[in-house]
Design a protein around this motif. Sequence first.
Motif, PDB file in Angstrom:
ATOM      1  N   VAL A 113      43.097  33.535  66.379  1.00  0.00           N
ATOM      2  CA  VAL A 113      43.335  34.039  65.017  1.00  0.00           C
ATOM      3  C   VAL A 113      43.048  35.540  64.991  1.00  0.00           C
ATOM      4  O   VAL A 113      41.936  35.974  65.291  1.00  0.00           O
ATOM      5  N   SER A 114      44.063  36.313  64.632  1.00  0.00           N
ATOM      6  CA  SER A 114      43.928  37.772  64.578  1.00  0.00           C
ATOM      7  C   SER A 114      43.874  38.262  63.144  1.00  0.00           C
ATOM      8  O   SER A 114      44.506  37.691  62.251  1.00  0.00           O
ATOM      9  N   GLY A 115      43.123  39.327  62.936  1.00  0.00           N
ATOM     10  CA  GLY A 115      43.092  39.965  61.624  1.00  0.00           C
ATOM     11  C   GLY A 115      44.280  40.885  61.415  1.00  0.00           C
ATOM     12  O   GLY A 115      44.526  41.366  60.313  1.00  0.00           O
ATOM     13  N   HIS A 116      45.046  41.115  62.496  1.00  0.00           N
ATOM     14  CA  HIS A 116      46.213  42.005  62.434  1.00  0.00           C
ATOM     15  C   HIS A 116      47.374  41.358  63.199  1.00  0.00           C
ATOM     16  O   HIS A 116      47.847  41.908  64.199  1.00  0.00           O
ATOM     17  N   PRO A 117      47.852  40.190  62.768  1.00  0.00           N
ATOM     18  CA  PRO A 117      48.840  39.457  63.554  1.00  0.00           C
ATOM     19  C   PRO A 117      50.153  40.217  63.785  1.00  0.00           C
ATOM     20  O   PRO A 117      50.718  40.173  64.878  1.00  0.00           O
ATOM     21  N   LYS A 118      50.656  40.914  62.763  1.00  0.00           N
ATOM     22  CA  LYS A 118      51.916  41.630  62.920  1.00  0.00           C
ATOM     23  C   LYS A 118      51.786  42.761  63.939  1.00  0.00           C
ATOM     24  O   LYS A 118      52.663  42.956  64.782  1.00  0.00           O
ATOM     25  N   GLN A 119      50.679  43.493  63.860  1.00  0.00           N
ATOM     26  CA  GLN A 119      50.480  44.585  64.804  1.00  0.00           C
ATOM     27  C   GLN A 119      50.212  44.055  66.207  1.00  0.00           C
ATOM     28  O   GLN A 119      50.617  44.672  67.200  1.00  0.00           O
ATOM     29  N   GLN A 120      49.564  42.906  66.310  1.00  0.00           N
ATOM     30  CA  GLN A 120      49.345  42.295  67.620  1.00  0.00           C
ATOM     31  C   GLN A 120      50.678  41.884  68.245  1.00  0.00           C
ATOM     32  O   GLN A 120      50.897  42.076  69.454  1.00  0.00           O
ATOM     33  N   LEU A 121      51.570  41.326  67.445  1.00  0.00           N
ATOM     34  CA  LEU A 121      52.873  40.926  67.965  1.00  0.00           C
ATOM     35  C   LEU A 121      53.691  42.144  68.387  1.00  0.00           C
ATOM     36  O   LEU A 121      54.351  42.133  69.436  1.00  0.00           O
ATOM     37  N   LEU A 122      53.664  43.191  67.558  1.00  0.00           N
ATOM     38  CA  LEU A 122      54.390  44.414  67.914  1.00  0.00           C
ATOM     39  C   LEU A 122      53.804  45.035  69.175  1.00  0.00           C
ATOM     40  O   LEU A 122      54.540  45.509  70.050  1.00  0.00           O
ATOM     41  N   ARG A 123      52.491  45.004  69.282  1.00  0.00           N
ATOM     42  CA  ARG A 123      51.819  45.505  70.484  1.00  0.00           C
ATOM     43  C   ARG A 123      52.258  44.704  71.713  1.00  0.00           C
ATOM     44  O   ARG A 123      52.490  45.273  72.785  1.00  0.00           O
ATOM     45  N   SER A 124      52.388  43.396  71.551  1.00  0.00           N
ATOM     46  CA  SER A 124      52.833  42.548  72.653  1.00  0.00           C
ATOM     47  C   SER A 124      54.258  42.891  73.078  1.00  0.00           C
ATOM     48  O   SER A 124      54.584  42.890  74.264  1.00  0.00           O
ATOM     49  N   VAL A 125      55.111  43.188  72.096  1.00  0.00           N
ATOM     50  CA  VAL A 125      56.490  43.580  72.404  1.00  0.00           C
ATOM     51  C   VAL A 125      56.499  44.864  73.220  1.00  0.00           C
ATOM     52  O   VAL A 125      57.246  44.983  74.209  1.00  0.00           O
ATOM     53  N   PHE A 126      55.679  45.828  72.831  1.00  0.00           N
ATOM     54  CA  PHE A 126      55.620  47.089  73.563  1.00  0.00           C
ATOM     55  C   PHE A 126      55.150  46.873  75.004  1.00  0.00           C
ATOM     56  O   PHE A 126      55.664  47.504  75.938  1.00  0.00           O
ATOM     57  N   LEU A 127      54.187  45.976  75.205  1.00  0.00           N
ATOM     58  CA  LEU A 127      53.715  45.715  76.569  1.00  0.00           C
ATOM     59  C   LEU A 127      54.794  45.015  77.388  1.00  0.00           C
ATOM     60  O   LEU A 127      54.977  45.326  78.578  1.00  0.00           O
ATOM     61  N   MET A 128      55.526  44.079  76.774  1.00  0.00           N
ATOM     62  CA  MET A 128      56.615  43.416  77.490  1.00  0.00           C
ATOM     63  C   MET A 128      57.676  44.427  77.927  1.00  0.00           C
ATOM     64  O   MET A 128      58.143  44.421  79.075  1.00  0.00           O
ATOM     65  N   LEU A 129      58.055  45.310  77.004  1.00  0.00           N
ATOM     66  CA  LEU A 129      59.073  46.319  77.316  1.00  0.00           C
ATOM     67  C   LEU A 129      58.557  47.292  78.367  1.00  0.00           C
ATOM     68  O   LEU A 129      59.304  47.698  79.269  1.00  0.00           O
ATOM     69  N   THR A 130      57.268  47.653  78.258  1.00  0.00           N
ATOM     70  CA  THR A 130      56.673  48.536  79.260  1.00  0.00           C
ATOM     71  C   THR A 130      56.740  47.908  80.639  1.00  0.00           C
ATOM     72  O   THR A 130      57.135  48.551  81.621  1.00  0.00           O
TER      73      THR A 130
END
Length: 289
Positions: A67-84
Amino acid sequence: MAPDLRENRTRGILWMLATMFCFIALDTMMKYLMETYSLVQVTWARFFFATVVAIIACGPRIGQLAVSGHPKQQLLRSVFLMLTTGMFNAGIRTVPLATATTIMFLNPVLVTVLAIPLLGEKVGLRRWTGVLLGFLGVVIVVRPWQEDMGAHGAGVLFLLAAAMLNANYQILTRRVRGDDPLTSLLYTATAGAAVTSVLAPWFWSWPTGFDWLLLVGTGVAGGLGHLFLIRAFRAAPASVVAPFSYSSLIWATFFGFVIWGDWPDLWTWAGAALIIGSGLYIFSGERRA
């Protein structure tokens, strides 16, 4: 109190050195595997087996940590790591490991630039000087005045894109620092595994027994690298341990030479010195601040 502080800083530095070894071991295995397998399959292994490491690390607290307090930003962060990861993997197919590692050293410089519009930070003359030195170092490494961008072609462009994407990933990491670090690790690993698991069957080639070990190794090295990074920053201030991330160039040069016979030329060493110097200059300013 002084002895404990010194012990903590020593421990933090050792954790950072272990982190860099894991990350370069990860890069080495991925580069080797992509000589036989697709980029998608190798990237899948990196995230899938890192998810296994993350789940084990979370243990019985996994329900709470999911459970994250910032789920949307965590998902966007995950997208950036995948693309990286995807861009970096595409780049190291044609670019020597030490050169690729040197280009990725641009991250602290790009984070400094992006922090202005995205985080509203003010950047003084000292940090701008570091930024300019870092970009000059990258220009020397890439050598755009040479035909085909220093004989590395599109691989260099993939790596520059990876560095920019990773800088955005780092910026978002600052924004979700209210979450437990294991929560961030769990999000990035599982999100990457979910997306690549959908794509992997279309690019699958059945690995040999040894290659299975390497595929598992990419995830283990990536997962352990992130866990060691968490321990490094918990044991000592960022300004103390962050400069030791440049030790990765030693391992990248070593593995690149032993496995592929690649040795950085004088231009690469000169550019690396400028990029590392700019990063240390920026770190020094952050420490004083």
